[in-house]
Design a protein around this motif. Sequence first.
Motif, PDB file in Angstrom:
ATOM      1  N   VAL A 191      -3.215  -5.742  -3.513  1.00 42.85           N
ATOM      2  CA  VAL A 191      -2.461  -4.870  -2.608  1.00 42.85           C
ATOM      3  C   VAL A 191      -2.775  -5.254  -1.166  1.00 42.85           C
ATOM      4  CG1 VAL A 191      -2.078  -2.485  -1.885  1.00 42.85           C
ATOM      5  CG2 VAL A 191      -2.522  -3.002  -4.306  1.00 42.85           C
ATOM      6  N   HIS A 192      -1.839  -5.932  -0.516  1.00 38.64           N
ATOM      7  CA  HIS A 192      -2.033  -6.259   0.895  1.00 38.64           C
ATOM      8  C   HIS A 192      -1.653  -5.072   1.762  1.00 38.64           C
ATOM      9  CE1 HIS A 192       0.088  -7.172   4.708  1.00 38.64           C
ATOM     10  NE2 HIS A 192      -1.062  -7.767   4.972  1.00 38.64           N
ATOM     11  N   TYR A 193      -2.407  -4.887   2.845  1.00 39.17           N
ATOM     12  CA  TYR A 193      -2.030  -3.885   3.844  1.00 39.17           C
ATOM     13  C   TYR A 193      -2.406  -4.419   5.220  1.00 39.17           C
ATOM     14  CZ  TYR A 193      -6.985  -2.570   4.297  1.00 39.17           C
ATOM     15  OH  TYR A 193      -8.344  -2.580   4.535  1.00 39.17           O
ATOM     16  N   HIS A 194      -1.745  -3.891   6.236  1.00 41.67           N
ATOM     17  CA  HIS A 194      -2.058  -4.289   7.607  1.00 41.67           C
ATOM     18  C   HIS A 194      -2.930  -3.238   8.275  1.00 41.67           C
ATOM     19  CE1 HIS A 194      -0.601  -5.488  11.922  1.00 41.67           C
ATOM     20  NE2 HIS A 194      -1.812  -5.928  11.666  1.00 41.67           N
ATOM     21  N   GLY A 195      -2.408  -1.997   8.395  1.00 38.68           N
ATOM     22  CA  GLY A 195      -3.156  -0.982   9.118  1.00 38.68           C
ATOM     23  C   GLY A 195      -3.537   0.248   8.327  1.00 38.68           C
ATOM     24  N   SER A 196      -2.893   0.467   7.180  1.00 38.77           N
ATOM     25  CA  SER A 196      -3.072   1.735   6.458  1.00 38.77           C
ATOM     26  C   SER A 196      -4.128   1.602   5.368  1.00 38.77           C
ATOM     27  CB  SER A 196      -1.739   2.183   5.848  1.00 38.77           C
ATOM     28  OG  SER A 196      -0.745   2.286   6.841  1.00 38.77           O
ATOM     29  N   GLU A 197      -5.394   1.533   5.775  1.00 35.76           N
ATOM     30  CA  GLU A 197      -6.469   1.341   4.794  1.00 35.76           C
ATOM     31  C   GLU A 197      -6.543   2.496   3.798  1.00 35.76           C
ATOM     32  OE1 GLU A 197     -11.287   0.367   4.626  1.00 35.76           O
ATOM     33  OE2 GLU A 197     -10.336   0.898   6.532  1.00 35.76           O
ATOM     34  N   SER A 198      -6.400   3.725   4.286  1.00 33.81           N
ATOM     35  CA  SER A 198      -6.516   4.878   3.387  1.00 33.81           C
ATOM     36  C   SER A 198      -5.417   4.867   2.331  1.00 33.81           C
ATOM     37  CB  SER A 198      -6.462   6.183   4.184  1.00 33.81           C
ATOM     38  OG  SER A 198      -5.224   6.312   4.871  1.00 33.81           O
ATOM     39  N   GLU A 199      -4.204   4.478   2.712  1.00 32.75           N
ATOM     40  CA  GLU A 199      -3.110   4.422   1.746  1.00 32.75           C
ATOM     41  C   GLU A 199      -3.308   3.280   0.762  1.00 32.75           C
ATOM     42  OE1 GLU A 199       0.856   6.117   3.676  1.00 32.75           O
ATOM     43  OE2 GLU A 199      -0.126   4.699   5.016  1.00 32.75           O
ATOM     44  N   ALA A 200      -3.860   2.153   1.241  1.00 31.78           N
ATOM     45  CA  ALA A 200      -4.165   1.049   0.333  1.00 31.78           C
ATOM     46  C   ALA A 200      -5.223   1.467  -0.679  1.00 31.78           C
ATOM     47  CB  ALA A 200      -4.641  -0.164   1.128  1.00 31.78           C
TER      48      ALA A 200
ATOM     49  N   ALA B 104      -6.761  -3.427  -9.660  1.00 30.46           N
ATOM     50  CA  ALA B 104      -6.172  -3.707  -8.356  1.00 30.46           C
ATOM     51  C   ALA B 104      -7.273  -3.860  -7.327  1.00 30.46           C
ATOM     52  CB  ALA B 104      -5.215  -2.590  -7.931  1.00 30.46           C
ATOM     53  N   VAL B 105      -6.963  -4.604  -6.279  1.00 28.12           N
ATOM     54  CA  VAL B 105      -7.871  -4.772  -5.154  1.00 28.12           C
ATOM     55  C   VAL B 105      -7.035  -4.780  -3.885  1.00 28.12           C
ATOM     56  CG1 VAL B 105      -7.766  -7.304  -5.280  1.00 28.12           C
ATOM     57  CG2 VAL B 105      -9.746  -6.193  -4.205  1.00 28.12           C
ATOM     58  N   ALA B 106      -7.565  -4.228  -2.800  1.00 32.50           N
ATOM     59  CA  ALA B 106      -6.854  -4.181  -1.518  1.00 32.50           C
ATOM     60  C   ALA B 106      -7.372  -5.263  -0.589  1.00 32.50           C
ATOM     61  CB  ALA B 106      -7.017  -2.810  -0.869  1.00 32.50           C
ATOM     62  N   VAL B 107      -6.467  -5.856   0.184  1.00 33.23           N
ATOM     63  CA  VAL B 107      -6.822  -6.904   1.137  1.00 33.23           C
ATOM     64  C   VAL B 107      -6.123  -6.618   2.456  1.00 33.23           C
ATOM     65  CG1 VAL B 107      -6.791  -9.370   1.661  1.00 33.23           C
ATOM     66  CG2 VAL B 107      -7.049  -8.609  -0.711  1.00 33.23           C
ATOM     67  N   GLN B 108      -6.886  -6.486   3.536  1.00 38.61           N
ATOM     68  CA  GLN B 108      -6.310  -6.264   4.856  1.00 38.61           C
ATOM     69  C   GLN B 108      -5.943  -7.609   5.487  1.00 38.61           C
ATOM     70  OE1 GLN B 108      -7.308  -7.002   8.178  1.00 38.61           O
ATOM     71  NE2 GLN B 108      -5.693  -5.745   9.090  1.00 38.61           N
ATOM     72  N   GLY B 109      -4.850  -7.622   6.222  1.00 39.40           N
ATOM     73  CA  GLY B 109      -4.494  -8.847   6.915  1.00 39.40           C
ATOM     74  C   GLY B 109      -3.222  -8.697   7.724  1.00 39.40           C
ATOM     75  N   ASP B 110      -3.085  -9.545   8.738  1.00 42.02           N
ATOM     76  CA  ASP B 110      -1.878  -9.643   9.554  1.00 42.02           C
ATOM     77  C   ASP B 110      -1.129 -10.882   9.080  1.00 42.02           C
ATOM     78  OD1 ASP B 110       0.069 -10.041  11.445  1.00 42.02           O
ATOM     79  OD2 ASP B 110      -1.268  -9.967  13.179  1.00 42.02           O
ATOM     80  N   LEU B 111      -0.005 -10.704   8.414  1.00 38.68           N
ATOM     81  CA  LEU B 111       0.679 -11.837   7.798  1.00 38.68           C
ATOM     82  C   LEU B 111       1.384 -12.732   8.808  1.00 38.68           C
ATOM     83  CD1 LEU B 111       2.067 -10.373   4.459  1.00 38.68           C
ATOM     84  CD2 LEU B 111      -0.170 -11.360   4.984  1.00 38.68           C
ATOM     85  N   THR B 112       1.390 -12.357  10.093  1.00 39.94           N
ATOM     86  CA  THR B 112       1.852 -13.301  11.104  1.00 39.94           C
ATOM     87  C   THR B 112       0.765 -14.306  11.447  1.00 39.94           C
ATOM     88  OG1 THR B 112       1.168 -11.949  13.006  1.00 39.94           O
ATOM     89  CG2 THR B 112       3.369 -11.545  12.098  1.00 39.94           C
TER      90      THR B 112
ATOM     91  N   GLU C  56       0.793  -1.225   0.000  1.00 37.48           N
ATOM     92  CA  GLU C  56       0.000   0.000   0.000  1.00 37.48           C
ATOM     93  C   GLU C  56       0.828   1.279   0.000  1.00 37.48           C
ATOM     94  OE1 GLU C  56       0.551  -0.510   4.496  1.00 37.48           O
ATOM     95  OE2 GLU C  56       0.900  -1.562   2.607  1.00 37.48           O
ATOM     96  N   LYS C  57       2.073   1.235   0.484  1.00 38.24           N
ATOM     97  CA  LYS C  57       2.816   2.488   0.645  1.00 38.24           C
ATOM     98  C   LYS C  57       4.313   2.242   0.533  1.00 38.24           C
ATOM     99  CE  LYS C  57       2.808   2.030   5.693  1.00 38.24           C
ATOM    100  NZ  LYS C  57       2.421   2.670   6.977  1.00 38.24           N
ATOM    101  N   ASN C  58       5.069   3.335   0.478  1.00 38.66           N
ATOM    102  CA  ASN C  58       6.529   3.293   0.403  1.00 38.66           C
ATOM    103  C   ASN C  58       6.975   2.357  -0.713  1.00 38.66           C
ATOM    104  OD1 ASN C  58       6.843   5.140   2.600  1.00 38.66           O
ATOM    105  ND2 ASN C  58       6.409   3.480   4.025  1.00 38.66           N
ATOM    106  N   LEU C  59       7.918   1.467  -0.446  1.00 42.65           N
ATOM    107  CA  LEU C  59       8.418   0.569  -1.484  1.00 42.65           C
ATOM    108  C   LEU C  59       7.304  -0.305  -2.046  1.00 42.65           C
ATOM    109  CD1 LEU C  59      10.713  -0.735  -3.115  1.00 42.65           C
ATOM    110  CD2 LEU C  59      11.111  -2.258  -1.152  1.00 42.65           C
ATOM    111  N   GLY C  60       6.474  -0.869  -1.162  1.00 41.91           N
ATOM    112  CA  GLY C  60       5.388  -1.730  -1.625  1.00 41.91           C
ATOM    113  C   GLY C  60       4.406  -0.998  -2.518  1.00 41.91           C
ATOM    114  N   GLY C  61       4.110   0.253  -2.187  1.00 43.18           N
ATOM    115  CA  GLY C  61       3.197   1.035  -3.006  1.00 43.18           C
ATOM    116  C   GLY C  61       3.766   1.308  -4.390  1.00 43.18           C
ATOM    117  N   LEU C  62       5.066   1.601  -4.448  1.00 37.97           N
ATOM    118  CA  LEU C  62       5.685   1.847  -5.749  1.00 37.97           C
ATOM    119  C   LEU C  62       5.739   0.563  -6.570  1.00 37.97           C
ATOM    120  CD1 LEU C  62       6.997   3.820  -7.681  1.00 37.97           C
ATOM    121  CD2 LEU C  62       9.196   3.414  -6.523  1.00 37.97           C
TER     122      LEU C  62
END
Length: 249
Positions: A37-46, A60-68, A17-23
């Motif tokens: 696009v996976h994200y953990h906490g930054s829904e707005s950025e995703a 594209a589609v965004a998916v929230q999740g904790d990969l641990t 969603e952001k920084n390196l992953g977003g690019l």
Amino acid sequence: MAGKNLQGKVAVVGGGEKNLGGLISRTFAGAGAKVVVHYHGSESEAEQTVADVQQAGGQAVAVQGDLTNVADVRRLFDTAVDTYGGVDIAVNTTGMVLRKPILETTEDEYDRMFGINAKAGFFFIQEAGRRLNDGGKIISLGTSLLAAFTDGYATYAGGKAPLEHFTRAAAKEFADRGISVNTVAPGPMDTPFFYPQETPERAEFHASQALGNQLTHIEDIVPVILFLSTEGWWFTGQTLFPNGGYTTR
């Protein structure tokens, strides 16, 4: 760009969603890929990254999740298969940085660092190995601290170190399906994750250890990941260090 066509491919980007992953997400979409696009906490950025892709004519589609959480890893790949019919590229940029002396590190900090840097990395590779189409690409984000001799980053570098071993084993285990598996290990990156761990003086020192006296930029790393995802298929089981010659003694 010649040789960089991902038309018809589907990419899952952990931390996309952001920084390196977003690019990476935007670059893959620009090369023709459909991106999860996976994200953990930054829904707005995703949501913004997905909107950027769609406005540029991509999917594209965004998916929230904790990969641990292994169930969340599986759900991430389920979404890719259910939405786009399969997965061809899986890139995991997630991680957590901590600079703290060994004697001051708590058990909780140790568990969190190894959870996101090692456990999440392992199960992302595992699920990618199960779900990728033949000829797929798996790329994990490591750190150049794997090749450094420094203080303070025991749990960060230690948590990332298993990626090298996971990568080598997976490269052998998935080879009969033509799936390449690699780790990209940048030097210290000029992102919001870096600066809270360092003083201005240490940040300046880290920059001085690389070509051009600068920290790694995300724009320096994306071409490496794009290369591995396209014509760089012959690389597998490797850790690549695009770090401008960064070294810490």
